[in-house]
Structures are given as C-alpha cells and as structure tokens.
Design an enzyme around this catalytic site. Structure first.
Site, PDB file in Angstrom:
ATOM      1  CB  CYS A   1      -0.036 -27.635  67.209  1.00  0.00           C
ATOM      2  SG  CYS A   1      -0.985 -27.611  65.672  1.00  0.00           S
TER       3      CYS A   1
ATOM      4  CG  HIS B   1       1.030 -27.779  59.192  1.00  0.00           C
ATOM      5  ND1 HIS B   1       1.668 -28.908  59.436  1.00  0.00           N
ATOM      6  CD2 HIS B   1       0.580 -27.093  60.097  1.00  0.00           C
ATOM      7  CE1 HIS B   1       1.998 -28.614  60.637  1.00  0.00           C
ATOM      8  NE2 HIS B   1       1.508 -27.541  61.214  1.00  0.00           N
TER       9      HIS B   1
END
Length: 706
Positions: free
Chosen positions: A195, A76
């Site tokens: 994250c 991603h």
C-alpha cells in the site's frame, strides 16, 4: 513527561495506557476522531503538535478511506511531527463511519503514528498490529476490555511478544510446522501485498489472504512489501506455487520471480475487504488455461503490460516520470549557472567557449583580459582577439567553475527527459535507448520536443520487444543486449532519417513564436496562460508541463526565455503565499490543521514550492483552486508586462541575484497573492454564511485558538 520531549524510540513501547481512551465521544465525523486521537498522542509526549499530526493523518485519509470490515478504522500516516512510533487507540461510544467496504461504522479506532524516518523494528511491530486486526479474537478482546491498562497489554502482546518466549524458541530446535512447511502435494498460493504508506493495509491484506487460505485448506503465503525491511518469500516456495495473488497499490518488486504462473492482480483494499474471493479466483485460475499469467521478462515486461491501465493514462504517467527525473538536473544546473553569474559576472557566458578553464588553477588565477587565438583548418593561428571581462581572480575562477558545472548538468536535460520517459514505458531496458534519443534530439536541433517524441518511441518499441515470446536461452540477453540494441538501432535511425528535420522545424517555429509573443502585446496572453497552468493542479501534470516548457527554453539563454521562466516561477509562488496569508487573516474559516499548514506555507511559497498549497486544495478544491488560478494569471501577466526575467529555474526569492527587474517580480507576486487571498476568503465566508443560515454549525471550522 513534557509534551515536547522526544521519547527514546529504542525503549519506548508503541502503546501505553496514556494513549488509550475508552467509550470516547470525540464527535460524529472521522475528522473529529482523527483530531481527537492526534491530541491523545501529543498529550502523551509522542508528537510535537496535535494539529500537525492531525493534518498529515487527514491528508492520508483523503487519499483512501481507512475503515475496514468489522467496525474497525486505522487512520495512519508518517509525519515529521511524530516524535516516537505510537499507537493511539479509542473505543468509541458512538461508532463513526470511516468508509469501510461493509458500510459498518467503526467503534475501534487505532491511529498509527510513525515518524518520517521510522526504523525497520518499529515498522515490523506496526505490521504485527495490522495482521492482528484481522483476528476476531483480538478485536473482541478490545471491545470487552474494561481498563486502559488492559487494552495496552492486549496490544503489546500482539505486537511485542514476551522476550522470554523468543529466548525459549531460540533454545529449542527449529521444527517445521504446517505454517512454514506446506503439506507435500497440497495447493500453494503465493503473492505480494503493498500500500502507499507501507504500514497498515500492506500487512492486513497479507493476513486476510493467509487466513482465507486456511479456511479453504490451502497454503497461502503473502510477502508484505511495506516500509522498511521486506521478508522475502522462500524461492523454493515460489517455485512450487500453483498461483499468485498480487494485492498492491505500488509496483511489485521482483515480479519476475513469479513469471508464468496464473495471476490475480488487484488493489490492496480488495484483499482487506474480501480476501476469500481472491483466493477463490486464484484457485479457479489454476484450472483455466486462458487465465492471466505473470509476464515473462522481468521488470520490463512488468511495466510494459499494465493491462488495467488505459494507454493514455500510462503515457501521461510515463511523461511525468521523465519530467520528475529531469527536474533535479534542471534545478542543480540552473542554480549553479545563476551562482556562476553572481560570482563571475554575465560575460562568463561568452568566455567559456573560447578560453579553457584548465589553463588556470587556484595557484594561477585568471586576470580580466584573455587572448583568444583563431586557427584555420590546419591548426595555424590566423588571428587573435582580446576578451575583457568584468571580474578577475578568485571570484572569476570560482564563478567560471560553477558556471561550467551548471552547463554540464543542463546538458542532461533532454537526455534525462527522454531516457526516463522510455523507462516509464518499458522499464530499465528502455533507459539506454531513451538517453540516446535525447542526445540525438539535441544534435538534430529538435530540443525537448524531440526528446519527448524520441523517449516515447523508444519506450513503446522497447516494451514491444520485451513482450515478445522468445526462446528460453535468449531471455537472459533480452533486457541487457537485445532490447537496448534493437531499440537504439530502429528508433535512432528513425530519428535521424525521418523525424529529425520536421521536429527541429517545429521546435524552431515554436521558439520564434514564443519570442514574438514575449516581445509584443501577446506577452500578456502568454503570461496568463502560464499562470493558469501553474495553479490549475498545484504541482500536478499541468503545472509540470508549464514548468518543463519554461526550463527547456533556458538553454537558449534569451531574454524572452528568461521572462517566461520568471512568469512561471512567480505564478507558482502565489498559492502557498496567499493561503498562508488567508489563514493568518481569518483563522476561524480554516481547520486547525490548515492553520498549522499555513504557518509554513509562506516559506514554501517564497521558495517556489507550489505543492505547499496541496493540503488546502485537497480539503476544499472548489474554494481554493479557482482563486489560485485567477491570482496566478494576474501574476503571470504582470511579470511579462514588467519584463521580469529569471536565469535560474528554481529558488523563488532566494535567487534574487539571477532575476532581472527583481522589484517588478515581487510586485507581480504580491498582486497575484492579494487576488488569490481575497478570493479564497470571500468563498470561504460565503460557505460559512450558508451553513450558519442552514443551522449546520458542526461543519464550520472552530477558531484556531480554541
């Protein structure tokens, strides 16, 4: 739809059948899979170029693997090449290793592609997908699906519930169930996950921890601090919580809410890989009186008590924080001064100290001659002098104003450095005393060395005060009164009474030494050292240290300081320029993503943005960094030999008007770029030849045009 047409984000679903591939065979490496899915996303009109999207996703992959237990991978990224938030999906006929903790290769691969400015709604949908991937029923259904339409429907149901369901829920009275109202007297664990990209692992960790809690009969609620809007935990639930789990790669926002509670503090991947173990640790911490607890004192204590970070690493990170916050002041101030020189001429530097610009206006423009009155201590005029400058009228007035703006911004250089070093060590309570130490460093003549020392001392002392166990009634005053006051008093006195003169002497000695080096045969050696530093980590701490050294000297406004600045700027321009040329000359030696990056790296290089070379170095450091350092050393040495000088701290060739001996400046850059380009191509070709001889053709990059 045209591949280059940007879909409407408001009405475009995240996944459609055209974004799904079943039983695909893209290749044997994760790079092959990412490039394959980038092509899928681009072919559906969701990205402008597959190479650009693939390059950004691969760069993200290199920071940490995106494989997760259960045969799943979620490469991603946020990318300017993405036209609308999209989910590309491939079910692989042959699983590919994405570095999952359970060492199981992935057969289900989602590419989460988000635009650089994705809105909160789409990010929340991506978060729902991340949570769904922790559900075995969902992933099993994906493995059994027979058509692309079925996969698109399954994913859409996961991330975009039927609007009718929402309407029905809205019409019904809210009823608290087990998920929202923990049983009275039951164990409650709360926490935060985060994250770096804030898209996938943030919410997968949250889901994994909550599922692990259900399996143990424990209520677990995790706040995902991802990109976009944060759904904050209910304060009442936080207050009731028995323990806290932090699974994060970024600083926790609002950590002081959890102060005093038993704590488990790990990276986000630990929660994705084994959430059950973390819940068990939290349950054990509840019974352990010696367990780590969330520190009191809010943000200051949070930053000051980084138990898992080595002191040297924390100090280095804090100094880099100070440098990063200082650079905008330097860039703005330096460029404004350079523009002031361009419009008003260099003699404005001596004019501003004697004549006030407030005596003039747009309706009363200055001429080219000024009378300066010299007064004695009783404010009596004892003499006059006439000051002549090369410009007059509107040009002089505008240039004068820009010059003064630049000087004002440059005046914050050392205070900002010291203030944000202290901030990096102690949080917000360290900012005020840090800025004061920067001002003191200027007053005692200690310059940026004094700012470094003062900021570090202020940061450590403020962090020590923040860690003190004080009565509850005093805690509210600590970050806003006690810590700034005490730190300023103690460290400021130390700077004035003990450290000021030694640091000033050190600064003077360094400036004299640099001046002598830049005007003698040692100038070449100095240029070599600066060039090597600029290209060692291409924008990292060593690069920033050389840049700080050069920009700090600009305030002296000497020829030697200008030559040092030119050498640093020229050397920093070499790597992206050289790599852009290399991808143009021998495209077959580079990946498609690298060739795409090379198309823009030349502009980054001309603008003095060394970071344009980072994607190349991250993929192949041993063949990129050494030639870059050699080229940077050549450029630094030539720049000093040719006496190129820059009065601007940034801008590359676009501040040509502020560069002395601009042709020599260009010659130095060209020479270094040629050396670096030749070195990179030679090393790349040697590697390709070795792989070809060994028969390992799979790793040799295909021509970019293929």
């Amino acid at each position: 739809m045209s591949p280059n047409a940007a879909p409407s984000e408001a009405s475009t679903p995240l996944i459609i059948p055209e974004l799904v591939r079943l039983d695909a065979l893209p290749g044997s490496s994760k790079k092959d899979v990412i490039e394959y899915l980038a092509e899928v996303v681009a072919s559906a009109g969701r990205a402008d170029t597959p190479e650009g999207l693939a390059g950004d996703a691969i760069a993200r992959e290199e920071t940490a693997p995106t494989g997760i237990p259960g045969g799943i991978a979620i490469p991603h990224c946020r990318s300017p090449h993405v036209l609308a938030p999209s989910l590309g999906f491939a079910r692989l006929a042959e699983a590919v290793d994405f570095g999952a903790a359970d060492e199981q290769a992935a057969d289900l691969v989602f590419m989460i592609a988000a635009p650089a400015g994705a809105d909160d709604v789409h990010l929340q949908l991506l978060a729902k997908l991340a949570r769904g991937l922790m559900n075995a029923e969902f992933t099993d259904a994906l493995r059994k699906a027979t058509t692309a339409e079925e996969v698109a429907r399954l994913v859409t149901e996961q991330v975009e519930p039927d609007p009718a369901d929402g309407e029905q829920a809205a019409a019904e009275p809210a009823v608290a169930d087990d998920a929202s109202a923990p049983a009275e007297g039951g164990t409650v664990i709360v926490g935060v996950s985060s994250c770096p990209t804030g898209i996938a692992h943030t919410f997968m960790a949250a889901e994994a921890l909550e599922q692990a809690g259900k399996e143990r009969g424990v209520t677990v609620r995790i706040e995902g601090q991802g990109s976009g809007k944060i759904d904050w935990l209910d304060p009442a639930l936080v207050k009731r919580a028995d323990a806290v789990v932090f699974a994060h790669d970024l600083p926790i926002k609002g950590r002081d809410r959890f102060a005093g509670k038993p704590m488990v503090d790990v990276g986000v991947k630990a929660a994705v890989n084994d959430a059950g173990a973390l819940v068990d640790q939290a349950l054990a911490a509840m019974e352990d009186p010696n367990a780590a607890r969330v520190p009191e004192g809010g943000d200051a204590a949070d930053d000051a008590e980084e138990e898992n970070v080595h002191w040297a690493r924390r100090l280095q990170r804090s100094v880099m924080t100070g440098v990063s916050y200082m650079i905008p002041f330097v860039a703005a101030g330096g460029l404004l001064i350079a523009l002031g020189f361009l419009l008003a001429g260099y003699d404005v530097a001596s004019l501003y100290e004697k004549i006030s610009i407030s005596d003039y206006s747009l309706w009363n423009l200055p001429g080219s001659e000024f009378v300066h009155e010299i007064k004695d201590s009783s404010d009596t005029v004892v003499a006059t002098e006439t000051i002549s400058v090369s410009r007059s009228g509107m040009l002089l007035y505008l240039g004068w104003a820009l010059f003064l703006l630049g000087k004002a911004a440059m005046g914050f250089l050392v205070p900002a450095l010291a203030g944000y070093i202290a901030f990096g060590l102690a949080g917000r309570p360290g900012i005020a005393p840090g800025f004061v130490m920067g001002i003191i460093a200027g007053e005692v003549g200690a310059g940026f060395i004094g700012g470094l020392v003062g900021g570090i001392l202020a940061g450590y002392f403020a962090a020590w005060l923040a860690g003190m166990n004080v009565p509850r009634w005093l805690r509210g005053l600590m970050p806003v009164v006690v810590i700034p006051l005490g730190t300023t008093l103690v460290v400021g006195s130390l700077m004035y009474m003990l450290l000021g003169k030694p640091l000033a002497a050190l600064m003077t000695s360094m400036q004299n030494g640099l001046t002598s080096m830049s005007t003698s045969g040692s100038a070449v050696f100095l240029g070599i050292i600066l060039g090597l530093m600029m290209c060692f980590d291409l924008g990292g701490p060593v690069n920033k240290a050389a840049y700080l050294f050069a920009t700090a000297g600009l305030s002296a406004d000497t020829q030697s300081a200008h030559e040092i600045m030119a050498a640093v700027m020229a050397a920093g321009m070499v790597p992206p320029l050289a790599l852009s040329a290399a991808t143009f000359l021998r495209a077959r030696l580079f990946t498609k993503a690298e060739v795409e990056n090379g198309r823009s790296a030349w502009l980054l290089g001309l603008s003095f943005i060394t970071e344009g070379a980072i994607p190349f170095a991250a993929a192949d450091p041993l063949r990129i960094i050494p030639p870059s350092m050699v080229g940077g050393a050549v450029t630094g040495a030539l720049s000093m030999v040719l006496h190129a000088g820059s009065k601007a701290p940034h801008g590359g060739v676009f501040v040509f008007f502020a560069i002395d001996n601009f042709p020599g400046f260009l010659i130095a850059i060209l020479a270094g770029a040629i050396v670096t380009c030749a070195g990179v191509l030679a090393l790349k070709q040697m590697s390709a030849n070795k792989k070809a001889a060994a028969g390992d053709v799979s790793e040799i990059a295909a021509p970019a045009a293929a």
